[in-house]
Design a protein around this motif. Sequence first.
Motif, mmCIF file in Angstrom:
data_model
loop_
_atom_site.group_PDB
_atom_site.id
_atom_site.type_symbol
_atom_site.label_atom_id
_atom_site.label_comp_id
_atom_site.label_asym_id
_atom_site.label_seq_id
_atom_site.Cartn_x
_atom_site.Cartn_y
_atom_site.Cartn_z
ATOM 1 N N HIS A 345 -46.840 2.979 -31.704
ATOM 2 C CA HIS A 345 -46.539 1.627 -31.241
ATOM 3 C C HIS A 345 -47.142 1.504 -29.850
ATOM 4 O O HIS A 345 -46.596 2.011 -28.879
ATOM 5 N N ASP A 349 -42.128 -4.320 -27.730
ATOM 6 C CA ASP A 349 -41.652 -5.507 -28.435
ATOM 7 C C ASP A 349 -40.490 -6.129 -27.656
ATOM 8 O O ASP A 349 -39.522 -5.443 -27.330
ATOM 9 N N HIS A 426 -40.376 -11.798 -32.338
ATOM 10 C CA HIS A 426 -40.506 -11.012 -31.112
ATOM 11 C C HIS A 426 -41.925 -11.130 -30.588
ATOM 12 O O HIS A 426 -42.831 -11.539 -31.309
ATOM 13 N N HIS A 428 -45.000 -8.964 -29.381
ATOM 14 C CA HIS A 428 -45.596 -7.637 -29.260
ATOM 15 C C HIS A 428 -46.573 -7.723 -28.084
ATOM 16 O O HIS A 428 -47.509 -8.512 -28.114
HETATM 17 ZN ZN LIG Z 1 -44.889 -4.280 -31.462
#
Ligand SMILES: [Zn+2]
Length: 490
Positions: A345, A349, A426, A428
């Motif tokens: 990742h 987020d 959300h 990112h």
């Molecule tokens: Zn993300």
Amino acid sequence: MDTRLLFASSRKKSRVALWIRVSALILGVGSLGIVIAKISIPTDPALDQRIDLSIAEAIAPTAPELDLVPQSTNNAPSTKTPSSTASLLNEDPLSDPALTTTLPQTLPTQPTEPAPVATTIKVKSGDSLSTIFSRLGLNYQTVSDVIAVGDQAAPLKNLRPGDQLDVEMTPDNQLLAINYQLAPNKTLSIRRDTNDQFTADKIVLPMETRLATAEGIIDSSLYQSAIESGLSANMVMELADIFGWKINFLTDVQNGDHFRIVYEEKYVNGKRVDTGAVVAAEFVNNGKTYQAVRYTAPNGKTGYYEPNGASLARGFLRYPVAFSRISSKFNMHRMHPLYHKIRAHKGVDFAAPTGTPIHAAGSGKIEFIGWQHGYGKVIKIKHDGGFETVYGHMSRFNNQIKRGSRVDMGETIGYVGMTGAATGPHLHYEFHVNGKYTDPLVAKLPEANPIPSKYRQDFLYQTQATLDLLANDERQASRTAANIVTATAD
Ligand SMILES: [Zn+2]
């Protein structure tokens, strides 16, 4: 706000080791009043040259008494509306819903009452001027007559739930006047004149700025502790923004940390109607003290600085969305929620409701705007110094922005959504430094410039009084400002 009430309610929480002392400092028209005006509003620079710290002159006990208990005083906004507006401004919009008057049922059937009938209406969801008038027994022609006033009546076409209307009618259901509060100090007044025509006036009352202080100890969270000490949600965000480059409020804040802030309160007719900017703040994090003071330079630029003049700002925002929670951190070995396999990742987020504005983390140029696999609707911004930021899963873009546009730090570039591979709404957010994926929560970011040397004297002079207030040295502050009256609520 009734600070005693706050105090009482915070005491009820057993594990709250919170001490609260909200003191409101009333400013008169003396030198500090001018200094504060200067801090809050970029005023005429020439005025500041004329600030005279002649203490004797500055003592001007003209400020009204602090009104902590809502009184039913009659603060009609205009002498032109003697009876109907009596309830218009005497209601503290921050605390007292008790005056939410429902329509008196007997109203249309009181032909014997000779005086005009005044009614206060709180707009409900789904209400429009026609539905409200119809409930009042006014005919549709009256709605058109009022709207026919023109542009000035336009706000009445966009009533929002919670808005307040004060309506004045004859006993036989003829509309005499309608008053609509546009802002705590602004009222739109539409009134039938002697020619039986409606005319509109905008009544603007002077808004007075006073300084207040609040302080608290972090018990559960910054947010909770700050709200308990009397701060608004916006001011908590402001506090987090001010120190955002010194303290990571999502990870560093711990129980026992404490804060103290000096902030503006807006008063109309002696009643507190709103809070304004934070003018100084102190945050003690893990035993280390951080201080900030707000300063507007003669060129009109406002910012928060350390008392020595170093800027507290950075060329970047740490958090591109306000009121969010981190739902997934930067992690090179994360189990992906959709793909169910280890997938790095390479960003952070921020979970936030769909439609929450997304701000450009720094000023720069839009490098990409459009759809990209996985990211959904995504924007990439190229910044000076080898930085690049990426904003994914947007619900929509700011339609003013296209590829090649210049954006400023903090500018809204789009809105939170869940386009692309996302399980919920959300943002990112990725932060690239010289092409390398970097954790935006810990990345070192370039500092903004300190106070320029040509403004240094002005800065020290302007910020002294608020720093004294921040230091809780009210005697020193009163020596500096000469005209502060203190009223403590505990
Ligand atoms: Zn993300």
